[in-house]
Design a protein around this motif. Structure first.
Motif, PDB file in Angstrom:
ATOM      1  N   ASN A  89       0.724  -1.317   0.000  1.00  0.00           N
ATOM      2  CA  ASN A  89      -0.096  -0.025  -0.049  1.00  0.00           C
ATOM      3  C   ASN A  89       0.837   1.310   0.028  1.00  0.00           C
ATOM      4  OD1 ASN A  89      -2.192  -1.643   0.120  1.00  0.00           O
ATOM      5  ND2 ASN A  89      -2.279  -1.480   2.337  1.00  0.00           N
ATOM      6  N   ARG A  90       2.122   1.117   0.185  1.00  0.00           N
ATOM      7  CA  ARG A  90       2.987   2.240   0.174  1.00  0.00           C
ATOM      8  C   ARG A  90       2.667   3.328   1.250  1.00  0.00           C
ATOM      9  NH1 ARG A  90       6.237   1.789  -4.790  1.00  0.00           N
ATOM     10  NH2 ARG A  90       6.985   3.811  -4.512  1.00  0.00           N
ATOM     11  N   THR A  91       2.656   2.608   2.483  1.00  0.00           N
ATOM     12  CA  THR A  91       2.356   3.372   3.671  1.00  0.00           C
ATOM     13  C   THR A  91       3.444   4.129   4.121  1.00  0.00           C
ATOM     14  OG1 THR A  91       0.393   1.848   4.065  1.00  0.00           O
ATOM     15  CG2 THR A  91       0.965   3.099   5.926  1.00  0.00           C
ATOM     16  N   PHE A  92       3.244   5.076   4.999  1.00  0.00           N
ATOM     17  CA  PHE A  92       4.476   5.579   5.417  1.00  0.00           C
ATOM     18  C   PHE A  92       4.771   5.219   6.882  1.00  0.00           C
ATOM     19  CE2 PHE A  92       6.464   9.957   7.350  1.00  0.00           C
ATOM     20  CZ  PHE A  92       7.695   9.247   7.544  1.00  0.00           C
ATOM     21  N   LYS A  93       3.972   5.464   7.912  1.00  0.00           N
ATOM     22  CA  LYS A  93       3.997   5.209   9.065  1.00  0.00           C
ATOM     23  C   LYS A  93       2.999   4.260   9.719  1.00  0.00           C
ATOM     24  CE  LYS A  93       6.671   9.279  11.070  1.00  0.00           C
ATOM     25  NZ  LYS A  93       6.619  10.075  11.975  1.00  0.00           N
ATOM     26  N   SER A  94       3.294   3.146  10.381  1.00  0.00           N
ATOM     27  CA  SER A  94       2.418   2.211  10.979  1.00  0.00           C
ATOM     28  C   SER A  94       2.589   1.699  12.327  1.00  0.00           C
ATOM     29  CB  SER A  94       2.186   1.062  10.107  1.00  0.00           C
ATOM     30  OG  SER A  94       1.121   0.219  10.368  1.00  0.00           O
ATOM     31  N   VAL A  95       1.952   1.834  13.221  1.00  0.00           N
ATOM     32  CA  VAL A  95       1.913   1.408  14.523  1.00  0.00           C
ATOM     33  C   VAL A  95       1.304  -0.068  14.896  1.00  0.00           C
ATOM     34  CG1 VAL A  95       1.880   1.950  17.068  1.00  0.00           C
ATOM     35  CG2 VAL A  95       2.239   3.764  15.496  1.00  0.00           C
ATOM     36  N   PHE A  96       1.974  -0.984  15.251  1.00  0.00           N
ATOM     37  CA  PHE A  96       1.231  -2.348  15.494  1.00  0.00           C
ATOM     38  C   PHE A  96       0.839  -2.582  16.948  1.00  0.00           C
ATOM     39  CE2 PHE A  96       3.881  -4.673  11.806  1.00  0.00           C
ATOM     40  CZ  PHE A  96       3.679  -3.576  11.187  1.00  0.00           C
ATOM     41  N   THR A  97      -0.085  -3.221  17.056  1.00  0.00           N
ATOM     42  CA  THR A  97      -0.566  -3.873  18.324  1.00  0.00           C
ATOM     43  C   THR A  97      -1.158  -2.930  19.015  1.00  0.00           C
ATOM     44  OG1 THR A  97       1.231  -3.452  19.859  1.00  0.00           O
ATOM     45  CG2 THR A  97       1.603  -5.609  18.631  1.00  0.00           C
ATOM     46  N   PRO A  98      -2.267  -3.370  19.893  1.00  0.00           N
ATOM     47  CA  PRO A  98      -3.202  -2.369  20.578  1.00  0.00           C
ATOM     48  C   PRO A  98      -2.358  -1.582  21.589  1.00  0.00           C
ATOM     49  CG  PRO A  98      -4.279  -4.519  20.231  1.00  0.00           C
ATOM     50  CD  PRO A  98      -2.944  -4.744  19.715  1.00  0.00           C
ATOM     51  N   LEU A  99      -1.472  -2.323  22.111  1.00  0.00           N
ATOM     52  CA  LEU A  99      -0.583  -1.593  23.247  1.00  0.00           C
ATOM     53  C   LEU A  99       0.350  -0.661  22.544  1.00  0.00           C
ATOM     54  CD1 LEU A  99       0.453  -1.645  26.349  1.00  0.00           C
ATOM     55  CD2 LEU A  99       2.038  -3.391  25.596  1.00  0.00           C
ATOM     56  N   GLY A 100       0.662  -0.731  21.314  1.00  0.00           N
ATOM     57  CA  GLY A 100       1.582   0.270  20.623  1.00  0.00           C
ATOM     58  C   GLY A 100       0.760   1.488  20.575  1.00  0.00           C
ATOM     59  N   LYS A 101      -0.297   1.260  19.588  1.00  0.00           N
ATOM     60  CA  LYS A 101      -1.276   2.092  19.356  1.00  0.00           C
ATOM     61  C   LYS A 101      -1.692   3.125  20.716  1.00  0.00           C
ATOM     62  CE  LYS A 101      -3.201  -0.340  15.560  1.00  0.00           C
ATOM     63  NZ  LYS A 101      -2.762   0.693  14.453  1.00  0.00           N
ATOM     64  N   LEU A 102      -2.030   2.310  21.986  1.00  0.00           N
ATOM     65  CA  LEU A 102      -2.251   2.986  23.075  1.00  0.00           C
ATOM     66  C   LEU A 102      -1.179   3.958  23.466  1.00  0.00           C
ATOM     67  CD1 LEU A 102      -4.252   3.789  25.275  1.00  0.00           C
ATOM     68  CD2 LEU A 102      -3.188   1.473  26.633  1.00  0.00           C
ATOM     69  N   ASN A 103       0.139   3.446  23.455  1.00  0.00           N
ATOM     70  CA  ASN A 103       1.205   4.086  23.751  1.00  0.00           C
ATOM     71  C   ASN A 103       1.491   5.232  22.955  1.00  0.00           C
ATOM     72  OD1 ASN A 103       4.109   4.522  24.687  1.00  0.00           O
ATOM     73  ND2 ASN A 103       5.086   3.250  23.326  1.00  0.00           N
ATOM     74  N   ALA A 104       1.106   5.181  21.785  1.00  0.00           N
ATOM     75  CA  ALA A 104       1.305   6.478  20.698  1.00  0.00           C
ATOM     76  C   ALA A 104       0.209   7.349  21.149  1.00  0.00           C
ATOM     77  CB  ALA A 104       1.245   6.087  19.309  1.00  0.00           C
ATOM     78  N   LEU A 105      -0.966   7.064  21.471  1.00  0.00           N
ATOM     79  CA  LEU A 105      -2.117   7.933  21.750  1.00  0.00           C
ATOM     80  C   LEU A 105      -1.684   8.648  23.106  1.00  0.00           C
ATOM     81  CD1 LEU A 105      -4.795   9.044  21.006  1.00  0.00           C
ATOM     82  CD2 LEU A 105      -5.689   7.072  22.387  1.00  0.00           C
ATOM     83  N   MET A 106      -1.238   7.768  24.027  1.00  0.00           N
ATOM     84  CA  MET A 106      -0.856   8.422  25.464  1.00  0.00           C
ATOM     85  C   MET A 106       0.298   9.311  25.147  1.00  0.00           C
ATOM     86  SD  MET A 106      -2.739   7.302  28.034  1.00  0.00           S
ATOM     87  CE  MET A 106      -1.576   7.285  29.367  1.00  0.00           C
ATOM     88  N   ASN A 107       1.177   9.154  24.393  1.00  0.00           N
ATOM     89  CA  ASN A 107       2.174   9.928  24.166  1.00  0.00           C
ATOM     90  C   ASN A 107       1.986  11.314  23.662  1.00  0.00           C
ATOM     91  OD1 ASN A 107       5.320  10.379  24.690  1.00  0.00           O
ATOM     92  ND2 ASN A 107       5.539  10.207  22.380  1.00  0.00           N
ATOM     93  N   ARG A 108       0.997  11.272  22.799  1.00  0.00           N
ATOM     94  CA  ARG A 108       0.439  12.190  22.057  1.00  0.00           C
ATOM     95  C   ARG A 108      -0.324  13.339  23.050  1.00  0.00           C
ATOM     96  NH1 ARG A 108      -1.159  10.189  17.934  1.00  0.00           N
ATOM     97  NH2 ARG A 108      -3.747  10.612  18.211  1.00  0.00           N
ATOM     98  N   LEU A 109      -1.178  12.440  23.837  1.00  0.00           N
ATOM     99  CA  LEU A 109      -2.430  13.304  24.505  1.00  0.00           C
ATOM    100  C   LEU A 109      -2.124  13.596  25.790  1.00  0.00           C
ATOM    101  CD1 LEU A 109      -5.645  11.794  22.734  1.00  0.00           C
ATOM    102  CD2 LEU A 109      -4.245  13.719  22.306  1.00  0.00           C
ATOM    103  N   ALA A 110      -1.310  12.446  26.658  1.00  0.00           N
ATOM    104  CA  ALA A 110      -1.182  12.586  27.930  1.00  0.00           C
ATOM    105  C   ALA A 110       0.056  12.036  28.086  1.00  0.00           C
ATOM    106  CB  ALA A 110      -2.288  11.998  28.599  1.00  0.00           C
ATOM    107  N   PRO A 111       1.170  12.768  27.791  1.00  0.00           N
ATOM    108  CA  PRO A 111       2.548  12.193  27.869  1.00  0.00           C
ATOM    109  C   PRO A 111       2.961  11.992  29.452  1.00  0.00           C
ATOM    110  CG  PRO A 111       2.571  14.342  27.196  1.00  0.00           C
ATOM    111  CD  PRO A 111       1.350  13.928  27.058  1.00  0.00           C
TER     112      PRO A 111
END
Length: 265
Positions: A229-251
């Motif tokens: 799909n020629r995707t740029f960035k992709s975060v795997f696993t629910p824990l990884g996605k939660l980590n990314a969200l927390m780091n952005r919204l509530a570091p």
């Protein structure tokens, strides 16, 4: 007779684990595969399995942390298949220990393999990727979203790949070369996987069965979709996605959680 129009993929660190699983999946899709690892014996054993399965593959041993090895690997891949469409920078090594505990040798080696290995291999492959308007994929980690205490060297080396991928994406825009980076979470490890301890000794990967791990075949499928799909960035696993969200919204909350877990252990 080989079909010279088939795509060719070079996957570093592909004698075991994620690299092997991705190489197998791509071969099953008709991609001609260049396997790479430092352990020549294990690499040849892997190659034989591919050939027994009827896949078009070759194996080139080499250490990605050495610029000369990277040049030689790409040159041999071109000599064998005549083209290079996909580069997957997967080879990596981890180390456990706080920054105060880690020897300079360990810090240097982790950065040499995980970061400079990707830099040197990409530099060597770029002329051919440009010619094919191909893809380069960096295998990063959830530890690159936020530094993990006790894994400072590994986190730093994987975070550096983000800056590399972001810069390269713009530099290669007019060449229509796809750049992708995958933030892989906890994955089922190959039993032979090793890491550095704080003194630079090679030891088996510690048991992580207490953490939910994604099957390596599933990780390989996700990686293949990034390329397709020629995707740029992709975060795997629910824990990884939660980590990314927390780091952005509530570091600050994320820091508290990491601090409690670190001192509890």
């Amino acid at each position: 007779m080989e079909d010279q129009n088939k795509k060719v993929a070079l996957i570093t660190g592909s004698s075991m684990g994620i690299g092997l699983s991705l190489a197998r999946l791509m071969a099953q899709q008709g991609v001609r595969v260049v396997l790479n690892a430092r352990n020549a014996g294990r690499l040849q054993h892997t190659l034989q399995r591919f050939r027994d399965a009827g896949h078009e593959a070759t194996a080139i041993a080499g250490d990605v942390s050495k610029e000369a090895d990277c040049q030689a690997i790409v040159e041999q891949a071109i000599a064998r298949f005549g083209r290079l469409d996909i580069l997957v920078n997967n080879a990596g090594i981890s180390a456990e220990g706080t920054l105060a505990e880690l020897s300079p040798e360990v810090l240097r080696k982790v950065m040499e393999v995980n970061y400079f290995g990707s830099v040197f291999m990409t530099q060597a492959a770029l002329p051919h990727l440009r010619q094919q308007r191909g893809s380069v994929l960096f295998i990063s980690s959830a530890a690159a979203i936020r530094g993990i205490p006790g894994h400072a060297a590994y986190s730093a080396s994987k975070m550096a790949l983000t800056a590399l991928a972001e810069s390269l994406k713009i530099e290669l825009h007019r060449d229509q070369v796809h750049v992708g980076i995958a933030y892989v979470g906890f994955t089922e490890n190959d039993p032979q996987k090793v890491i550095y301890d704080r003194d630079g000794r090679i030891i088996p990967q510690p048991d992580r069965s207490f953490i939910k791990q994604e099957p390596v075949e599933q990780v390989a499928k996700r990686l293949y979709r990034i390329i397709e799909n020629r995707t740029f960035k992709s975060v795997f696993t629910p824990l990884g996605k939660l980590n990314a969200l927390m780091n952005r919204l509530a570091p600050a909350v994320g820091e508290v959680i990491l601090r409690r877990n670190f001192f509890k252990s």
